[in-house]
Design an enzyme around this catalytic site. Structure first.
Site, PDB file in Angstrom:
ATOM      1  N   GLU A  14      45.161  33.164  21.209  1.00 48.57           N
ATOM      2  CA  GLU A  14      44.035  32.338  20.742  1.00 48.57           C
ATOM      3  C   GLU A  14      43.294  31.782  21.947  1.00 48.57           C
ATOM      4  OE1 GLU A  14      45.591  28.916  18.564  1.00 48.57           O
ATOM      5  OE2 GLU A  14      47.348  28.884  19.859  1.00 48.57           O
ATOM      6  N   LYS A  51      50.889  21.098  16.210  1.00 46.18           N
ATOM      7  CA  LYS A  51      49.739  20.618  17.003  1.00 46.18           C
ATOM      8  C   LYS A  51      50.165  19.433  17.882  1.00 46.18           C
ATOM      9  CE  LYS A  51      44.744  19.956  16.382  1.00 46.18           C
ATOM     10  NZ  LYS A  51      44.340  20.890  17.418  1.00 46.18           N
ATOM     11  N   TYR A  86      48.685  15.634  16.937  1.00 46.82           N
ATOM     12  CA  TYR A  86      47.334  15.126  16.743  1.00 46.82           C
ATOM     13  C   TYR A  86      46.556  16.001  15.771  1.00 46.82           C
ATOM     14  CZ  TYR A  86      45.210  18.708  19.797  1.00 46.82           C
ATOM     15  OH  TYR A  86      44.760  19.901  20.329  1.00 46.82           O
ATOM     16  N   LEU A 124      48.087  28.249  16.680  1.00 55.31           N
ATOM     17  CA  LEU A 124      47.847  27.131  15.773  1.00 55.31           C
ATOM     18  C   LEU A 124      47.189  27.673  14.496  1.00 55.31           C
ATOM     19  CD1 LEU A 124      48.039  23.975  15.660  1.00 55.31           C
ATOM     20  CD2 LEU A 124      45.575  24.028  15.985  1.00 55.31           C
TER      21      LEU A 124
HETATM   22  N1  PDD Z   1      41.684  22.256  18.765  1.00 50.49           N
HETATM   23  N2  PDD Z   1      44.005  26.764  18.405  1.00 50.49           N
HETATM   24  C1  PDD Z   1      44.231  25.743  19.256  1.00 50.49           C
HETATM   25  C2  PDD Z   1      45.160  25.950  20.388  1.00 50.49           C
HETATM   26  C3  PDD Z   1      43.581  24.505  19.053  1.00 50.49           C
HETATM   27  O1  PDD Z   1      43.812  23.483  19.887  1.00 50.49           O
HETATM   28  C4  PDD Z   1      42.669  24.368  17.967  1.00 50.49           C
HETATM   29  C5  PDD Z   1      41.973  23.059  17.673  1.00 50.49           C
HETATM   30  C6  PDD Z   1      42.467  25.471  17.120  1.00 50.49           C
HETATM   31  C7  PDD Z   1      41.548  25.406  15.927  1.00 50.49           C
HETATM   32  O2  PDD Z   1      42.087  24.613  14.892  1.00 50.49           O
HETATM   33  P1  PDD Z   1      41.134  23.841  13.860  1.00 50.49           P
HETATM   34  O3  PDD Z   1      40.227  24.868  13.287  1.00 50.49           O
HETATM   35  O4  PDD Z   1      42.056  23.292  12.880  1.00 50.49           O
HETATM   36  O5  PDD Z   1      40.369  22.803  14.655  1.00 50.49           O
HETATM   37  C8  PDD Z   1      43.161  26.647  17.374  1.00 50.49           C
HETATM   38  C9  PDD Z   1      41.092  20.946  18.563  1.00 50.49           C
HETATM   39  C10 PDD Z   1      39.719  21.008  18.001  1.00 50.49           C
HETATM   40  C11 PDD Z   1      41.171  20.143  19.856  1.00 50.49           C
HETATM   41  O6  PDD Z   1      42.219  20.224  20.472  1.00 50.49           O
HETATM   42  O7  PDD Z   1      40.239  19.426  20.199  1.00 50.49           O
END
Ligand code: PDD
Length: 287
Positions: free
Chosen positions: A183, A151, A33, A207
């Protein structure tokens, strides 16, 4: 108002959108996703999200459902139909619905990927009250699988982590593996000491955040240095400031880690400045 969503080539009211019970994301968590934020009715960092999606698909040997240009068109159409000024677009690609439950991947010639997109309307996303107050986090063990750079929709443990945080009366959790922070449950984690931003280096352990990449690029503009390395909870607790980044929170100050307040317990000036720069630059580059 009923949301209009997208499923495999069709724009439908959310109540009419359907996916098979044999879909591999439902049965096996076999899907990936992306979440792309929307500000001023425009997409933030669409290219970055599209590139990461392509990488996730490749790593899992999954077919792309359509071209990046088509994905952009679907994103834009959903934002328009649903009148989104501030919010997010959620996109999910799965390996599709095979004829029956089977651990073995279906033949890609026979089973086509499932593509689902929907919008989330979040007025006030950029002017978030949480950013003015900062958030509190606890640390929890990171027991996720070893390919966190992909992801996937396997979000049970991050979801349990949010519940652990909620039970502890705080906002989120930072995950720790072998003594080092990986993270946040759905965001990347950072601390600031002096003029330096410290965050874990990219690997299969975390991620590769799209917001992370942008914020590290903008660090120079805030007269700050970046150090990508492992760090402990104790080191972050002793820092001047801390923050998280993600597409849905942008740059969000962290004011407490495992009960220890950072600085005076209010969002730090550098994290707030980074948030300001990020929002300003992202709005300028939005498409
Ligand atoms: N989550 N690390 C994890 C485990 C994440 O699920 C996310 C993003 C990030 C940040 O990635 P980005 O800057 O590309 O959004 C880091 C999204 C927002 C979610 O699951 O809703």
């Amino acid at each position: 108002m009923t949301r209009t969503v997208y499923v495999n080539g069709e724009y439908l009211p959310e109540t009419e959108a359907k996916v098979s019970i044999f879909d591999r994301a439902f049965l096996m968590g076999d899907g990936v996703y992306e979440v792309t934020s929307v500000l001023d009715g425009k997409l933030i960092d669409f290219d970055g999200h599209a590139a990461r999606l392509a990488r996730s698909l490749k790593e899992l040997d999954m077919q792309a459902p359509c071209t990046t240009e088509e994905l952009l068109e679907i994103h834009r159409k959903l934002v328009e139909i649903n009148g989104i000024e501030e919010g997010m677009v959620y996109l999910q690609v799965t390996r599709g619905a095979a004829a029956d439950r089977d651990f073995v991947f279906p033949d890609p010639e026979e089973v086509k990927p499932t593509l689902v997109l929907f919008t989330q309307n979040k007025p006030g996303l950029a002017d978030s009250p949480a950013a003015k107050k900062g958030i509190k986090v606890i640390s929890i063990e990171d027991v996720r699988w070893g390919r966190r750079d992909i992801k996937t929709v396997q979000l049970l443990y991050p979801s349990m982590g949010k519940m652990m945080a909620k039970k502890a009366g705080v906002d989120d959790a930072w995950m720790v593996e072998d003594g080092f922070v990986t993270e946040g449950t759905s965001n990347n984690a950072y601390f600031i000491k002096g003029n330096k931003i410290v965050t874990r280096a990219l690997s299969n352990d975390i991620l590769h955040g799209i917001t992370r990449a942008a914020v590290l690029r903008f660090a120079a503009e805030a007269q700050m240095e970046v150090e990508e390395r492992n760090f402990t909870i104790a080191e972050a607790q002793a820092a001047d400031e801390a923050f998280i980044t993600s597409a849905s929170t942008f740059v969000m100050p962290v004011v407490e880690i495992d009960g220890a307040a950072l600085g005076d317990g209010a969002p730090g000036p550098r994290a707030l400045r980074l948030r300001e720069i990020y929002l300003e630059e992202s709005r300028k580059a939005a498409i």
